[in-house]
Design a protein around this motif. Structure first.
Motif, mmCIF file in Angstrom:
data_model
loop_
_atom_site.group_PDB
_atom_site.id
_atom_site.type_symbol
_atom_site.label_atom_id
_atom_site.label_comp_id
_atom_site.label_asym_id
_atom_site.label_seq_id
_atom_site.Cartn_x
_atom_site.Cartn_y
_atom_site.Cartn_z
ATOM 1 N N GLY A 130 0.782 -1.237 0.000
ATOM 2 C CA GLY A 130 0.000 0.000 0.000
ATOM 3 C C GLY A 130 0.811 1.282 0.000
ATOM 4 N N GLU A 131 2.132 1.148 0.196
ATOM 5 C CA GLU A 131 2.987 2.340 0.261
ATOM 6 C C GLU A 131 3.660 2.566 -1.097
ATOM 7 N N LYS A 132 3.439 3.743 -1.680
ATOM 8 C CA LYS A 132 4.005 4.028 -3.003
ATOM 9 C C LYS A 132 5.411 4.591 -2.841
ATOM 10 N N LEU A 133 6.400 3.851 -3.363
ATOM 11 C CA LEU A 133 7.796 4.187 -3.154
ATOM 12 C C LEU A 133 8.432 4.649 -4.458
ATOM 13 N N PRO A 134 8.887 5.900 -4.511
ATOM 14 C CA PRO A 134 9.548 6.379 -5.724
ATOM 15 C C PRO A 134 10.891 5.681 -5.925
ATOM 16 N N MET A 135 11.310 5.581 -7.171
ATOM 17 C CA MET A 135 12.562 4.894 -7.490
ATOM 18 C C MET A 135 13.445 5.775 -8.360
ATOM 19 N N GLU A 136 14.558 6.218 -7.805
ATOM 20 C CA GLU A 136 15.554 6.955 -8.576
ATOM 21 C C GLU A 136 16.868 6.193 -8.504
ATOM 22 N N LYS A 137 17.801 6.536 -9.380
ATOM 23 C CA LYS A 137 19.035 5.748 -9.486
ATOM 24 C C LYS A 137 19.690 5.498 -8.128
ATOM 25 N N GLY A 138 19.992 4.226 -7.881
ATOM 26 C CA GLY A 138 20.679 3.842 -6.651
ATOM 27 C C GLY A 138 19.771 3.614 -5.462
ATOM 28 N N ASN A 188 -2.623 7.093 1.826
ATOM 29 C CA ASN A 188 -2.487 8.532 1.610
ATOM 30 C C ASN A 188 -1.181 9.108 2.148
ATOM 31 N N GLN A 189 -0.309 8.244 2.695
ATOM 32 C CA GLN A 189 1.004 8.719 3.147
ATOM 33 C C GLN A 189 2.090 7.957 2.411
ATOM 34 N N PRO A 190 2.294 8.325 1.139
ATOM 35 C CA PRO A 190 3.283 7.579 0.377
ATOM 36 C C PRO A 190 4.670 7.730 0.991
ATOM 37 N N ASP A 191 5.414 6.638 1.004
ATOM 38 C CA ASP A 191 6.812 6.702 1.408
ATOM 39 C C ASP A 191 6.973 7.253 2.831
#
Ligand code: GTQ
Length: 348
Positions: A130-138, A188-191
């Motif tokens: 349920g937690e949306k986690l952004p993904m950037e390099k590394g 509603n509280q991503p990451d």
């Protein structure tokens, strides 16, 4: 030490009578099962160049729509272990996963535990529990055993990440399976864990009063790991490894049960000779270029390349740049070996 008897020493009739009853004599195989001094290893020190992987991954993007792949992955398979077995080392599965603009990789869960380590691209994300986690390099993203996870891509250019799974062990135990699911409801509280654990040594007060979270922190942003390595480097002698382990901030334990994750910085021109260990490992280059000598095999690496280190291997790693630091991400199976009671280090 006396020579052990061979199969051929035994009368054919006797051997057949054993086979017939599903019995096997140990002594002809004893030395293969328990070699003296050092394990028999089929794992090769292999280097997978990203320049070889990337075009083939992009071709997969054209050849195979995401609906036909579920996960569009090229697996980094160690030839010594048989390509079809999809093992980078005996315990470590490594894949390079491609997701294109607008695509989603559907929600599922499985018994093996996985992590994602982002190699290139912007705008990728994984929803875990349920937690949306952004993904950037590394960035390192945990998708532990049994937790729902699905991937998506809201940016433009291709996003590629490295998947590391404990699949070989779970599969060998005949315990590997998955379940398909409907898309998750994103909370509603991503990451949110990024705000719960801002600095090591500080955890939410309420965490003291409840059972320790199994996976309280599921995303480790590279920008924090990189700056932490730079800080550690200022208090580490040249030649001593500048290395940080990813741990559970509530327990201090390794963050996953079977595989361990760490990040290594090599200062310009620096060579480190890590202590020889019983664990196998896979290294991915985040930044920089250099050379690893693994059991005498020279592997010349650049950014985004990946290489395998067999168990019990002699390793030497050099940053060949005289001006720029190099950063490596390490996956190893030391957590499992520790739990099973046979993890060892062999000081030179
Ligand atoms: O993204 O969930 O490389 O389930 C292999 C199995 C990735 C994933 C892999 C998987 C995934």
């Amino acid at each position: 030490m006396s020579e052990l008897g061979t199969l051929e020493d035994l009368p054919l009739e006797y051997r057949n009578s054993l086979t017939e009853k599903n019995l096997v004599p140990l002594w002809p195989s004893l030395r293969a099962a328990l070699p003296y001094g050092i394990p028999a290893r089929r794992t090769q020190p292999v280097l997978w160049k990203y320049d070889d992987i990337r075009p083939r991954l992009m071709e997969a993007g054209e050849l195979t729509p995401i609906e036909k792949a579920e996960r569009r992955v090229l697996v980094l398979a160690n030839p010594g272990l048989g390509l079809a077995n999809m093992q980078a080392t005996p315990s470590i599965y490594i894949g390079m996963q491609l997701i294109l603009k607008g695509e989603t990789a559907p929600n599922h869960l499985h018994s093996p535990s996985a992590v994602r380590f982002v190699v290139e691209g912007h705008g990728g994300y994984t929803v875990v529990d349920g937690e949306k986690l952004p993904m950037e390099k590394g960035d390192l993203i945990l998708t532990p055993s049994g937790l729902w996870h699905e991937h998506g891509h809201e940016g433009s250019d291709a996003v590629v990440w490295l998947d590391a799974l404990d699949l070989p062990t779970v599969f060998a135990l005949e315990a590997s399976y998955s379940i398909e699911g409907d898309p998750q409801q994103v909370c509603n509280q991503p990451d949110a864990s990024q705000n719960n654990f801002v600095r090591s040594g500080l955890i939410p007060y309420s965490a003291l009063n409840r059972p320790k979270g199994r996976y309280p922190l599921k995303r480790f942003p590279w920008k924090d790991v990189r700056s932490s390595l730079e800080a550690l480097a200022t208090v580490t002698n040249m030649g001593d490894a500048v290395q940080l382990a990813y741990v559970n901030p509530e327990t201090g334990d390794e963050c996953m049960p079977v595989l361990g994750f760490s990040a290594l910085m090599l200062r310009p021109g620096e060579t480190v000779t890590p202590i020889r260990r019983s664990a196998s490992a896979v290294m991915n280059v985040v930044e920089g270029s250099g050379q690893a000598v693994v059991d005498g095999v020279e592997l010349n690496w650049n950014e985004n390349d990946t290489f395998a280190v067999p168990t019990h291997a002699n390793v030497k790693i050099t940053n060949t740049s005289s001006t720029k630091p190099a950063f490596l991400f390490q996956v190893d199976d030391a957590p499992m070996q520790r739990k099973l009671g046979f993890f060892e280090e062999f000081p030179a």
